[in-house]
Structure formats: C-alpha cells, structure tokens
Design a protein around this motif. Sequence first.
Motif, mmCIF file in Angstrom:
data_model
loop_
_atom_site.group_PDB
_atom_site.id
_atom_site.type_symbol
_atom_site.label_atom_id
_atom_site.label_comp_id
_atom_site.label_asym_id
_atom_site.label_seq_id
_atom_site.Cartn_x
_atom_site.Cartn_y
_atom_site.Cartn_z
ATOM 1 N N GLN A 1 1.080 -1.374 -0.222
ATOM 2 C CA GLN A 1 -0.362 0.254 -0.110
ATOM 3 C C GLN A 1 0.692 1.243 -0.002
ATOM 4 O OE1 GLN A 1 -3.283 0.812 -0.032
ATOM 5 N NE2 GLN A 1 -3.088 3.195 0.046
ATOM 6 N N SER A 2 1.807 1.914 0.705
ATOM 7 C CA SER A 2 2.521 2.558 0.564
ATOM 8 C C SER A 2 3.798 2.385 1.649
ATOM 9 C CB SER A 2 1.645 3.693 1.764
ATOM 10 O OG SER A 2 1.695 3.226 2.664
ATOM 11 N N MET A 3 4.822 3.313 1.278
ATOM 12 C CA MET A 3 6.502 3.147 1.893
ATOM 13 C C MET A 3 6.476 4.574 2.746
ATOM 14 S SD MET A 3 9.898 1.523 0.632
ATOM 15 C CE MET A 3 11.175 1.771 1.334
ATOM 16 N N ILE B 1 7.190 -0.051 5.560
ATOM 17 C CA ILE B 1 5.991 -0.596 3.872
ATOM 18 C C ILE B 1 5.356 -1.658 4.767
ATOM 19 C CG2 ILE B 1 6.502 -2.101 1.855
ATOM 20 C CD1 ILE B 1 9.269 -1.975 1.823
ATOM 21 N N VAL B 2 4.026 -0.556 4.176
ATOM 22 C CA VAL B 2 2.588 -1.098 4.694
ATOM 23 C C VAL B 2 1.934 -1.869 3.587
ATOM 24 C CG1 VAL B 2 0.473 -0.231 5.676
ATOM 25 C CG2 VAL B 2 2.624 0.868 5.996
ATOM 26 N N VAL B 3 2.009 -3.129 4.118
ATOM 27 C CA VAL B 3 0.590 -4.332 3.408
ATOM 28 C C VAL B 3 0.151 -4.665 3.695
ATOM 29 C CG1 VAL B 3 1.697 -6.330 1.913
ATOM 30 C CG2 VAL B 3 3.350 -4.878 3.169
ATOM 31 N N ASN B 4 -0.698 -3.803 3.037
ATOM 32 C CA ASN B 4 -2.495 -4.077 3.184
ATOM 33 C C ASN B 4 -3.185 -5.184 3.826
ATOM 34 O OD1 ASN B 4 -5.450 -3.747 2.440
ATOM 35 N ND2 ASN B 4 -5.399 -2.115 3.892
ATOM 36 N N ASN B 5 -3.264 -6.200 2.096
ATOM 37 C CA ASN B 5 -4.035 -6.959 2.634
ATOM 38 C C ASN B 5 -3.323 -8.326 3.785
ATOM 39 O OD1 ASN B 5 -6.728 -8.573 2.786
ATOM 40 N ND2 ASN B 5 -5.879 -10.085 1.460
ATOM 41 N N ASN C 1 -1.095 -7.511 6.752
ATOM 42 C CA ASN C 1 -1.802 -6.646 7.789
ATOM 43 C C ASN C 1 -1.073 -6.685 8.269
ATOM 44 O OD1 ASN C 1 -4.747 -6.711 7.860
ATOM 45 N ND2 ASN C 1 -5.278 -9.003 7.790
ATOM 46 N N VAL C 2 0.221 -6.640 7.609
ATOM 47 C CA VAL C 2 2.003 -6.172 8.724
ATOM 48 C C VAL C 2 2.386 -5.036 7.333
ATOM 49 C CG1 VAL C 2 2.697 -7.398 6.679
ATOM 50 C CG2 VAL C 2 4.392 -7.112 9.087
ATOM 51 N N ILE C 3 2.813 -4.352 8.641
ATOM 52 C CA ILE C 3 3.898 -3.420 8.309
ATOM 53 C C ILE C 3 5.899 -3.548 8.943
ATOM 54 C CG2 ILE C 3 5.231 -0.903 8.841
ATOM 55 C CD1 ILE C 3 2.344 -0.701 9.783
ATOM 56 N N PHE C 4 6.859 -4.034 7.274
ATOM 57 C CA PHE C 4 7.896 -4.056 7.280
ATOM 58 C C PHE C 4 8.586 -2.976 7.591
ATOM 59 C CE2 PHE C 4 5.903 -7.544 4.924
ATOM 60 C CZ PHE C 4 6.197 -8.499 5.613
ATOM 61 N N ALA C 5 10.011 -2.489 9.313
ATOM 62 C CA ALA C 5 11.030 -2.301 8.964
ATOM 63 C C ALA C 5 12.106 -3.000 8.644
ATOM 64 C CB ALA C 5 10.690 -2.033 10.243
ATOM 65 N N ILE C 6 12.495 -2.348 7.584
ATOM 66 C CA ILE C 6 13.335 -2.678 6.296
ATOM 67 C C ILE C 6 14.770 -1.490 6.423
ATOM 68 C CG2 ILE C 6 12.146 -4.049 4.755
ATOM 69 C CD1 ILE C 6 12.965 -1.402 3.026
ATOM 70 N N ASP C 7 16.389 -2.262 6.616
ATOM 71 C CA ASP C 7 17.048 -0.754 6.270
ATOM 72 C C ASP C 7 17.182 -0.479 4.858
ATOM 73 O OD1 ASP C 7 19.811 -0.536 5.392
ATOM 74 O OD2 ASP C 7 20.769 -1.303 7.249
ATOM 75 N N PRO C 8 16.764 0.898 4.906
ATOM 76 C CA PRO C 8 16.660 1.140 3.821
ATOM 77 C C PRO C 8 18.243 0.847 2.132
ATOM 78 C CG PRO C 8 17.147 2.781 4.772
ATOM 79 C CD PRO C 8 16.925 1.593 6.101
ATOM 80 N N THR C 9 19.356 0.820 3.236
ATOM 81 C CA THR C 9 20.618 0.666 2.231
ATOM 82 C C THR C 9 20.625 -1.362 1.524
ATOM 83 O OG1 THR C 9 21.450 2.135 3.293
ATOM 84 C CG2 THR C 9 23.105 0.579 1.704
ATOM 85 N N THR C 10 20.213 -1.808 2.603
ATOM 86 C CA THR C 10 20.576 -3.718 2.407
ATOM 87 C C THR C 10 18.899 -4.104 1.829
ATOM 88 O OG1 THR C 10 20.274 -4.142 4.845
ATOM 89 C CG2 THR C 10 22.111 -3.550 3.484
ATOM 90 N N LEU D 1 -2.659 -5.948 12.445
ATOM 91 C CA LEU D 1 -3.279 -4.910 12.324
ATOM 92 C C LEU D 1 -4.702 -4.774 11.165
ATOM 93 C CD1 LEU D 1 -0.417 -2.568 11.369
ATOM 94 C CD2 LEU D 1 -1.555 -1.950 13.120
ATOM 95 N N THR D 2 -5.762 -3.992 11.204
ATOM 96 C CA THR D 2 -7.459 -4.474 10.370
ATOM 97 C C THR D 2 -6.376 -3.033 8.579
ATOM 98 O OG1 THR D 2 -8.037 -4.134 12.620
ATOM 99 C CG2 THR D 2 -9.268 -3.926 10.674
ATOM 100 N N PHE D 3 -5.881 -4.128 8.019
ATOM 101 C CA PHE D 3 -6.132 -3.743 6.477
ATOM 102 C C PHE D 3 -4.818 -2.470 6.495
ATOM 103 C CE2 PHE D 3 -10.205 -6.229 6.492
ATOM 104 C CZ PHE D 3 -9.805 -7.227 5.379
ATOM 105 N N PRO D 4 -4.075 -2.405 6.798
ATOM 106 C CA PRO D 4 -2.950 -1.144 7.678
ATOM 107 C C PRO D 4 -2.780 0.132 6.557
ATOM 108 C CG PRO D 4 -1.896 -3.009 6.734
ATOM 109 C CD PRO D 4 -2.763 -3.523 6.970
ATOM 110 N N ARG D 5 -2.717 1.003 5.881
ATOM 111 C CA ARG D 5 -2.817 2.041 4.463
ATOM 112 C C ARG D 5 -2.054 3.178 4.600
ATOM 113 N NH1 ARG D 5 -6.006 0.783 0.877
ATOM 114 N NH2 ARG D 5 -6.781 3.219 0.374
ATOM 115 N N TYR D 6 -1.838 3.762 6.231
ATOM 116 C CA TYR D 6 -0.270 4.170 5.805
ATOM 117 C C TYR D 6 0.275 4.225 6.945
ATOM 118 C CZ TYR D 6 -2.112 5.933 1.670
ATOM 119 O OH TYR D 6 -1.899 6.415 0.120
ATOM 120 N N ILE D 7 1.028 4.636 7.779
ATOM 121 C CA ILE D 7 2.081 4.440 8.289
ATOM 122 C C ILE D 7 2.663 6.850 8.965
ATOM 123 C CG2 ILE D 7 4.421 3.581 8.166
ATOM 124 C CD1 ILE D 7 4.859 3.152 10.701
ATOM 125 N N HIS D 8 2.171 6.910 10.286
ATOM 126 C CA HIS D 8 3.623 8.381 10.102
ATOM 127 C C HIS D 8 3.513 9.026 11.686
ATOM 128 C CE1 HIS D 8 3.356 12.827 9.464
ATOM 129 N NE2 HIS D 8 2.592 12.815 10.429
#
Length: 366
Positions: free
Chosen positions: A91-93, A102-106, A108-117, A127-134
């Motif tokens: 859905q969003s990042m 990275i928000v993965v809607n269906n 129901n998870v948000i992944f935290a990643i190292d943006p370099t590796t 979560l319930t069909f997450p859309r955005y994280i702020h």
Amino acid sequence: MKKHTLTCAILFLTACVIPAVTGCSRNDDPEVLPGEILPAPDGDDGTLFILNEGNFQYSNATLSIYNPEKREVTDEAFIKANGMKLGDVAQSMTIYGDRGWIVVNNSNVIFAIDPTTLKEKGRIENLTFPRYIHFVSDTKAYVTQLWDNRIAIINPQTYQITGHIDVPDMKPGSGSTEQMVSYGDFVYCNCWSYQKRIIKIDTRSDEVVASLEVGIQPNSLALDCNGKLWTVTDGGFEGSPFGYEAPALVKIDAETFKIENKFSFSLGDSCSEICLNGEKDRLYWINDDIWEMDVTASAPPSAPLLKAGDTLYYGLTVAPVSGDIYVADAIDYQQNGIIYRYSRDGKLIDHFNAGINPGAFCWYIP
C-alpha cells in the motif's frame, strides 16, 4: 489497493505504446542472493522505492528500486534481500530514522527494513488492513486502517501496538482513515471510504478534536509551504449508497481548519494522488491527466501538464530535488506496469517496467 479504483477497492476486487526514448538498464538477475547489499544511491534525488501492489489475494506485491542518476531499476528487490515475498497488496512506504517502513494492506503487516540493504529489521502485526504510517516522534507513530474506525498507535522501537484512536461517526467495516500530515501538535488525516471528512488529532492526548466536511471521499492529503492543507475528493460512484457528486480540489487553512477554496470538476472525473514538489510550493494531482498548479493560484489551470493518452495513470510522485515527475501506468491492472519519468516542464526523460499495479513511491536520500 488504490483509492481511485473505487469499485474495486470497496469490494476488494483487484482484478501500450512506449514512447521512442531510450529506456533504462535493468538489474533484475534472479541469481542475486538474499541479503546482498544493493547499489548505494547517488545523485541529488537519491533512490526511488516503487511499491507494486500486485493483485488482491495473489500475494504478488513487489518492491522495485530505481536509481535516477544511472537510470537503473532493480525488480523483486524485497525478496532478493530477504528470501521471502513482500505479501498481499503493498500500500505505502515511508522513511523515518534509519528504517524504511513498508505497509502491506491485505497481509496486515508493516515491515521495517534497512533502506540500504533492504533487510528486514522488524515488523508490526495484528493490524486491520493498514494503509499508511505516520511518525509523531521516535516512540510514537499512527497507522491508519481500512474498514476500521480506529487509528492504531504504535511504538516503532518495540514494533508493538500501544493503543487506538477512535474516530467518531465511523462504523467498523465501512470507513477508512488514510494519509496523514503534521502541523504543530496536530495530525490531520483524510477519511475516505464512505466518508467526507478531514479529521484533526491532538497528538498530546491521541484524540480526534475536530473534523471538517470537504466532499465525498477525500482520497489524499498534502501540506504546502504556507501551512495549507490540500485534498482531492473522488465524488464516490454512480449507485453508491453514500452518494455521488462531482470530485473537487479543496484548500484548507491548517491553523483555522477552515476551507479557503473548493474547485469542483466534472461529474465522473477520476481525481486522486495529491502531491507536492520538494519546495512544497507546487501542487500535482491526477484527474485522468496530470495537473500542476502553484499553491497560491486562484484556480486550477485550464489544461493539464501531461495528457494521459492511452495510459492509465495510477501513481504519482515528484522528485524532491530535481523536480522530475514520475507517473505510474497500471495498463490493465493485470500485467506489469510502466513508470514514466518527465522533467518538470513535461518532457519525457525515461521509462521502465515495474511490477503489477505500481501505485506508491518513496524517496530515500541518505
């Protein structure tokens, strides 16, 4: 799932001619090993992350990475770095601190990643069909959700849900909260599915303290350099029990939380994807074509910046430094999409294939 494919989004049914310019080179070798460090970003604009939604319930969402300086693209980047699929409907990042989220809607998870590796560092679940994280602070973030009348409160250091914000006058199973921006001690959020409001959240108490009706289904939100909120409404769809009206572009003063201007379009127009340039003084949105205007303009322009032609514009971003405009073409929602890169004056610079339904972008400048 994108907002402006309205009927598909509400029902959870997700189901060309290339201009004569030189396309970018590719780095999509399946022999890339999990955990291998991808090329470091360079150039003023850094790296562009492209989230490809995939198709609902097919778990074929992917992450592509584009190097604007070298015009190189890496497909399937998440699975190459982690040895597992991204999931169902990316859905969003956003980038915050030393993590990409990275928000993965269906799924129901948000992944935290190292943006370099691109290696996973943690995940937020349940979560319930997450859309955005702020992010409100280093220890607090809000996550909006589809078909849930609550916004989740997260501790990003522990990846745990610590509470919820109840949204008044929203029923579970029908409403959604979407994009968020901060202004002072408040976070503003557009409510989309079967809604017509922007809500104002006090971050000190984690409560909704005000709401403002702007029109049927505001689907995106941005805050310009002058403290003005911008949204576009999609107007719903013909036969909707919630109503059907012409979409509109709405300008709101964040300080007073009052509408300053509202510009209506034609009934049936397809409006979505409000975004700003790096200086936040120029506004862009999709209404079939790509439109651009100065944030101080008294009315939208009479002609678009980029005509859609045979394309199906599905995502939009503006490079934070160069001002280049990137537009995603979903083609038919089934095959791999195409990303077009234009200069700020609308000249085609590059194009390249991405994954299925490329719909969201995220810039990373180390």
